[in-house]
Enzyme design. Structure first.
Site, short mmCIF file in Angstrom:
data_model
loop_
_atom_site.label_atom_id
_atom_site.label_comp_id
_atom_site.label_asym_id
_atom_site.label_seq_id
_atom_site.Cartn_x
_atom_site.Cartn_y
_atom_site.Cartn_z
CE LYS A 65 7.51 -3.11 5.76
NZ LYS A 65 6.61 -4.26 5.95
CG ASP A 101 5.32 -6.66 8.98
OD1 ASP A 101 4.58 -5.77 9.46
OD2 ASP A 101 6.07 -6.46 8.01
#
Ligand code: ATR
Length: 273
Positions: A65, A101
Site C-alpha cells: 500500500k 479505507d
C-alpha cells in the site's frame, strides 16, 4: 472485457474477489476481478501491465500500500494524507491512486449506526498505525472536534497527532478511564482482537451509555472489545462492513456501476470467516 485485480502478498485469503465477483454477477457485467500474488520486487512489472491497458485498475493490500503510492502519476489528496493507496484507477493514460479505507469506515457506521456523527464531540481512537490514519481522516471529514489518539507507544501517537492537525490529542492507553466519560465513540484500529488477543483493563464501563464502540478487526466478527461493549449495553458496529464499503468506490470506477452493500453480500462474506 474489463479486468480488475487485487494485489498483495499473501493474497490467497483475500475476500475481495468474492465481493467484486458477486457484484459483477448481480449487475450482469462482463468483467473479471482476480487475485494476483505480487511481492514488492514484482510490483513495477505489474504496474507496467496496468499502464499497458491490461486492466482498468485494482485494489492493493499488504505489504504494497505504501510502495504503490510512489508509482502513481497522481494521488488523491486523502491518499496522500493517509500515506497509502488501496485503489488504483487508470484514466486518460494516467495512473491514479486513492485510499477508500476512510470511506469504508464512514460507510460502515452510516449504514449500521445512522446518525452516529451528528452530536459527536469527542472520540477515542486506539492505535497509531496505518489503519489509524484512515480512521482519523474519516473523523476529521465529519468535523469531530476532539479526537484522543491512544497508543501503547506514545511517541507514535504524538507523531501521528502532529501530522493530523490540532483536533487530535495523543495519550497512552491507560488514559482511557479518564477520557471515557466524555467519549461518544471508541474505534479500535490495532490488530488487538485477532488470534485470541484482547485489551487488558480497558475500562469501557466509564463510557456514557450512549457511546458507540467499533472495531476494524473482523476475524473474529465479535472481538472481545465488542463483546464487552455489548455486555455493557453499548452500541457496537463490527469491522466487516468497513471491508465491504471500502470496495464500493473501486468497483464504480472500473465497472461504471455504484454497487450496493446488501445483507446478502454480507452473509456471503461472513460465511467465509
Ligand atoms: P496497521 O498499518 O495495520 O495499522 P501497524 O502500523 O503495525 O499496522 O500498527 C499497529 C498498531 O497496533 C499500532 O498502533 C500498535 O501499537 P504500537 O505503536 O505501540 O506498536 C498496535 N498494537 C499492535 N499490537 C499491540 C499490542 N499487543 N498491544 C498494544 N498495541 C498494539
Amino acid at each position: 472485457m474489463i479486468r480488475a485485480f487485487v494485489i498483495g502478498h499473501p493474497i490467497a485469503h483475500s475476500r475481495s474477489p468474492l465481493i467484486h465477483g458477486t457484484w459483477l454477477s448481480t449487475y450482469g457485467i462482463a468483467g473479471s476481478y482476480e487475485a494476483i500474488d505480487v511481492i514488492p520486487e514484482a510490483l513495477p512489472a505489474l504496474i507496467a501491465r496496468l499502464r499497458a491497458g491490461e486492466f482498468a485498475g485494482g485494489n492493493v493490500t499488504i505489504p504494497l500500500k505504501e510502495q504503490v503510492a510512489g508509482l502513481c502519476d497522481r494521488l488523491d489528496p486523502l491518499a496522500e494524507t493517509i500515506g497509502a493507496v488501496n485503489t488504483l484507477v487508470v484514466r486518460n493514460a494516467e495512473l491514479r491512486g486513492f485510499n477508500t479505507d476512510f470511506m469504508g469506515f464512514l460507510g460502515n457506521l452510516d449504514q449500521n449506526a445512522p446518525g452516529w456523527s451528528a452530536d459527536l464531540d469527542e472520540a477515542i481512537v486506539l492505535g497509531a498505525g496505518g489503519a489509524a490514519r484512515a480512521v482519523l481522516v474519516a473523523l476529521r471529514e465529519r468535523g469531530i472536534g476532539t479526537i484522543h489518539l491512544l497508543n501503547r507507544t506514545l511517541d507514535k501517537a504524538q507523531a501521528l497527532a502532529a501530522a493530523m492537525g490540532n483536533t487530535v490529542h495523543p495519550a497512552p492507553l491507560d488514559a482511557f478511564a479518564r477520557l471515557a466519560p466524555r467519549a461518544g465513540l471508541v474505534a479500535n484500529t490495532t490488530s488487538i482482537g485477532m488470534h485470541g488477543t484482547g485489551f487488558a483493563g480497558l475500562a469501557l464501563e466509564h463510557l456514557p451509555k450512549t457511546a458507540l464502540v467499533t472495531d476494524i478487526v473482523y476475524v473474529p466478527l465479535e472481538t472481545p472489545l465488542l463483546a464487552c461493549a455489548r455486555a455493557l449495553g453499548l452500541r457496537t458496529v463490527d469491522g466487516l462492513g468497513m471491508l465491504l464499503h471500502q470496495a464500493v468506490p473501486g468497483f464504480e470506477a472500473w465497472f461504471g456501476v455504484r454497487p450496493e452493500v446488501t445483507p446478502q453480500l454480507r452473509a456471503l462474506v461472513e460465511a467465509t470467516l
